[in-house]
Design an enzyme around this catalytic site. Structure first.
Site, PDB file in Angstrom:
ATOM      1  CD  GLU A   1      -3.359  -0.798   1.825  1.00 41.54           C
ATOM      2  OE1 GLU A   1      -3.314   0.268   2.516  1.00 41.54           O
ATOM      3  OE2 GLU A   1      -4.108  -1.674   1.862  1.00 41.54           O
TER       4      GLU A   1
ATOM      5  CD  GLU B   1      -3.790  -5.720   3.377  1.00 41.24           C
ATOM      6  OE1 GLU B   1      -4.664  -4.801   3.858  1.00 41.24           O
ATOM      7  OE2 GLU B   1      -2.594  -5.756   3.790  1.00 41.24           O
TER       8      GLU B   1
END
Ligand code: GBH
Length: 503
Positions: A208, A409
């Site tokens: 991320e 995720e």
């Protein structure tokens, strides 16, 4: 990325449901395809053969042992030790005590049916000063963890950077403000590949980009519907100008590219590498071709600073025009490095970021505002829409021709509590997972090459600025006693992973 990609995951298109035809005696006419296998009703819609059913965690969120065995400080140690930064002043000092309980945790993962595990490596455990001499006790922990996983038949997937930057690099260089941090990251990546790639065959560079850059170097306001926003932040807690921020973004993707090259140079042949980005996903409000085009255009532009430049090797004209004088400074060589061909693309998918419809005006789409009553999961930012996990990999495939995609995720926070009978009934999470995975299955059935899914998270853990309040685990953790209790969703996950189909 796809063109030069010659090390793809092999995925045979066959659906597990298709093999569910019961064996029949050759003398009789073949029975109708049955959904019964060994007395179990099998759902019709399976995932591809060899699909990875994994769970995920990250080092700072679960390990604890923040100052043991020669580990250096990370920016999250520093940030959490400042009162007021984290809800209830929680810290990851102990967290899930996974550093000492990893054997129990691997056994639990096995018991809930995971065949793979995405964990992250704490850079300051290996290089207490960020670079230079490695700390042998650091790599020792990950060697033991990987061996334990392999012995349990769980495939290890390692993430190199899940935000716990060595504090020394923050102090010396201002963290990712400097190219020196990107270079140090590549050295660390090469070292990990050297040490672990005999057993770890899949490596994610950075987790991320957008979250740690935005959260750590400016803090950001997230739309939560009805015109309301929430402000989120994180370590190192800086507030940079627009130009400086674009330079940080550029150094982060450069660090990724340099790390890919270092892993290829120093790891075993066949080590597969990619990133894990929380790609912003535009969802078409209507499933018609012009809406889908608009959503693809929007997704490409929304991710110009991270996913797009890593897969295309150029900043879009739109991005450079929007940034104007604040555009990052870069060279053509750097762009080439940033877009070093990858073996797979990893995306963290939680929510639709925007809804779009087509528009005749540039940039070719129009954003639809989110209704104030739009359903959400527990986290303030968590807008609910299962179709985002259909569209996110679909866009990655159609925009960039990715041959292998991982959902690195997906999951949700919930207000889990232990019931009187000792169980944890997280019905909202089961609903969420069933709805999202039904859409992911639909993507695989449409030929989108998704090779695996990592549920966030294996266990409740330290949820950054929200502390221990927001529980994302399949396994409940009592942080006072460190007792673990698999939730209802863990039973659901085991069933789904075992069937290779949505249960
Ligand atoms: C991930 O954060 C992290 O990788 C993980 O460590 C964390 O525990 C988990 O998910 C749950 O939060 O997406 O437009 O709303 C990703 C979730 C991404 C949520 C950034 C807040 C704000 C911008 N975060 N997001 S937006």
């Amino acid at each position: 990325m796809a063109k030069k990609n010659n090390q793809q995951e092999t995925v045979k298109g066959s659906q597990s449901g298709a093999s569910a035809t019961a064996a029949v005696s050759p003398t009789k006419a073949p029975a109708k395809p049955s959904r019964q296998t060994k007395g179990k009703t099998r759902p019709k819609h399976g995932f591809p053969k060899g699909f990875y059913w994994g769970v995920g965690t990250s080092s700072y969120q679960i390990e604890g042992a923040w100052n043991e065995d020669g580990k250096g400080l990370s920016i999250w140690d520093t940030y959490c030790h400042v009162p007021g930064n984290i809800k209830n002043n929680d810290t990851g000092d102990v967290a899930n005590d996974h550093y000492h309980r990893y054997k129990e945790d691997v056994a639990l993962m096995k018991s809930i049916g995971a065949n793979s595990y995405r964990f992250s490596i704490a850079w300051p455990r290996l290089f207490p000063e960020g670079s230079g001499q490695p700390n042998p006790k650091g790599i020792d922990f990950y060697n033991r963890l990987v061996d334990e996983l392999k012995a349990a038949g769980i495939e290890p997937f390692a993430t190199l950077y899940h935000w716990d930057l060595p504090q020394t690099l923050q102090d010396m260089y201002g963290g990712w403000k400097s190219k020196d941090t990107a270079r140090a990251f590549a050295d660390y990546a090469g070292y990990v590949a050297e040490q672990l790639s005999d057993r770890v065959k899949h490596i994610f560079t950075i987790n991320e980009f957008r979250s740690f850059v935005e959260g750590g170097y400016r803090g950001f306001d997230v739309q939560v519907g009805g015109g309301k926003t929430v402000h989120l932040g994180g370590a190192p807690g800086m507030a940079l100008s627009a130009g400086e921020l674009n330079q940080v973004r550029h150094h982060a993707v450069l660090g990724h590219g340099l790390a890919v090259q270092a892993i290829r140079a120093r790891g075993q042949a066949g080590t597969k590498v990619g990133f894990a980005e929380n790609m912003l996903t535009a969802v078409p409000v209507i499933e018609a071709p012009e809406y889908v085009n608009a959503a693809e255009t929007a997704t490409r532009e929304l991710n110009a600073d991270f996913t797009t430049v890593m897969l295309e090797g150029r900043y879009t004209d739109g991005y450079l025009a929007r940034a104007g004088a604040d555009a990052p400074k870069f060279t053509d060589d750097e762009l080439k490095t940033i877009a070093t061909p990858l073996d797979f693309v990893g995306i963290n998918v939680y929510k639709p970021n925007i809804y779009v419809e087509p528009s005749d005006d540039t940039p070719g789409y129009r954003e639809i505002p989110l209704n104030a009553s739009h359903p959400k999961m527990q986290s303030a930012w968590h807008v609910f829409d299962p179709t985002c996990i259909y569209w996110a990999p679909h866009h990655v495939h159609s925009l960039w021709g990715a041959k292998s995609i991982f959902i690195t995720e997906n999951g949700c926070g919930a207000s889990d509590a232990v019931a009187e009978d000792g169980k944890v009934y997280d019905t909202d999470r089961v609903m969420f997972l069933r709805a999202y995975l039904t859409q992911l299955q639909r993507a695989t059935a449409d030929g989108v090459p998704v090779n695996g899914y990592f549920l966030w998270s294996a266990q409740d853990n330290f949820e950054w600025i929200d502390g221990f309040g927001n529980r994302f685990g399949l396994i409940y953790v009592d942080f006072k006693t460190q007792k673990r209790i698999p939730k209802l969703s863990a039973e659901w996950f085991r069933e789904t992973a075992t069937l290779n189909a949505v249960a």
